[in-house]
Write an enzyme that holds these catalytic residues in place. Structure first.
Site, PDB file in Angstrom:
ATOM      1  N   LYS A  79       0.795  -1.224   0.000  1.00  0.00           N
ATOM      2  CA  LYS A  79       0.000   0.000   0.000  1.00  0.00           C
ATOM      3  C   LYS A  79       0.835   1.285   0.000  1.00  0.00           C
ATOM      4  O   LYS A  79       0.375   2.312  -0.509  1.00  0.00           O
ATOM      5  CB  LYS A  79      -0.961   0.010   1.191  1.00  0.00           C
TER       6      LYS A  79
ATOM      7  N   ASP B   2     -10.179   3.542   1.251  1.00  0.00           N
ATOM      8  CA  ASP B   2     -10.404   3.071   2.617  1.00  0.00           C
ATOM      9  C   ASP B   2     -11.127   4.117   3.464  1.00  0.00           C
ATOM     10  O   ASP B   2     -11.917   3.776   4.343  1.00  0.00           O
ATOM     11  CB  ASP B   2      -9.077   2.714   3.284  1.00  0.00           C
TER      12      ASP B   2
END
Length: 287
Positions: free
Chosen positions: A70, A107
């Protein structure tokens, strides 16, 4: 399907546990779209090669990104959405019309989605107790601080917690403590919480299958708190079960998982997923 049929993937190492193909496949099926979504194990040393190959594949729309990529994937992209740049993590890569790769972080929207109605209300005071300082906490800290929450960030390393708050939530009177602080009972008497919004979030892997349980004593949760656990395996963690038994409203990890996937799906395939079928999707995820 042809070589130009749209497809996307989720990448990580390991990746076998990912439920993203179930979610995206369900939506593609319901919409009748000729497209596909799969998982691919990509080791860190092969990340650049994978992305270069994607640039050349006509049908490749992009990928979702899970651990351990990520943050490092950001150096391989051509541009970053401002929110992803601020958070310092990308969970969605989208190939643009000119072939360039842009990184996003869905997210934040995924985490906030089940809280939308509550956050739209006005409150006298808002506080969130966030347990964990890992990668998932970054999006949660940014999202909640942007909505006027006073944060209490608990981690094993208080210095790391302070650094995260300084980086991601510089505005506001936030606080740092240890995870151990919340594990023992407290006799603290909360003031009147009417008109307040209190949230307790497990942003750590504690309670996940194969991990130790999260040690949290609910005497630390103000009356009327919402208890939110981002763990998805098991979906009913011990933390959520104890919260429910104590009379608190709860939000499970599928809420964030489905919410972040919905934003990515629209980026990949240009259509909003059929969210009216979320109950059926949840059943499929549990099988």
């Amino acid at each position: 399907m042809t070589a130009e049929t749209p497809f996307a993937q989720v990448i990580g190492d390991p990746i076998a546990q990912s439920k993203s193909p179930v979610i995206h496949g369900f939506w593609l099926e319901n919409l009748g779209l000729e497209a596909s979504y799969s998982k691919a194990r990509v080791e860190p040393a092969a990340l650049a090669t994978y992305l270069d190959a994607g640039r050349e594949l006509p049908g490749w729309r992009g990928c979702n990104v899970t651990m351990p990529h990520k943050q490092v994937i950001m150096t391989h992209l051509d541009s970053l959405d401002p929110l992803a740049e601020r958070i310092g993590a990308v969970n969605t890569v989208v190939k643009q019309e000119d072939g360039s790769l842009r990184g996003y972080n869905t997210d934040v929207s995924g985490f906030l989605e089940p809280l939308t109605a509550m956050l739209a209300d006005k409150h006298l005071f808002r506080m969130a107790r966030i347990l964990g300082t890992g990668g998932a906490a970054r999006a949660i800290i940014a999202g909640l601080s942007d909505h006027g929450m006073v944060l209490v960030l608990a981690g094993r390393n208080p210095q790391k917690a302070r650094s995260l708050l300084k980086e991601l939530a510089a505005q506001g009177d936030h606080h740092v403590t240890t995870l151990e602080h919340f594990s023992a009972p407290t006799e603290f008497e909360f003031d009147d919480r009417e008109g307040c919004l209190d949230i307790v979030v497990n942003a750590s892997p504690l309670g996940m299958r194969g991990q130790p349980p999260l040690a949290f004593d609910f005497s630390h949760a103000p009356p009327g708190s919402i208890v939110y656990d981002i763990v998805t395996d098991p979906i009913e963690t011990d933390f959520l079960k104890r919260a429910c038994d104590a009379g608190f409203a709860t939000i499970d990890g599928y809420s964030m998982l489905i919410g972040q996937a919905a934003a990515a799906f629209e980026l990949f395939f240009g259509k909003a997923p059929p969210r009216e079928h979320d109950a059926e999707l949840r059943e499929r995820l549990m099988t």
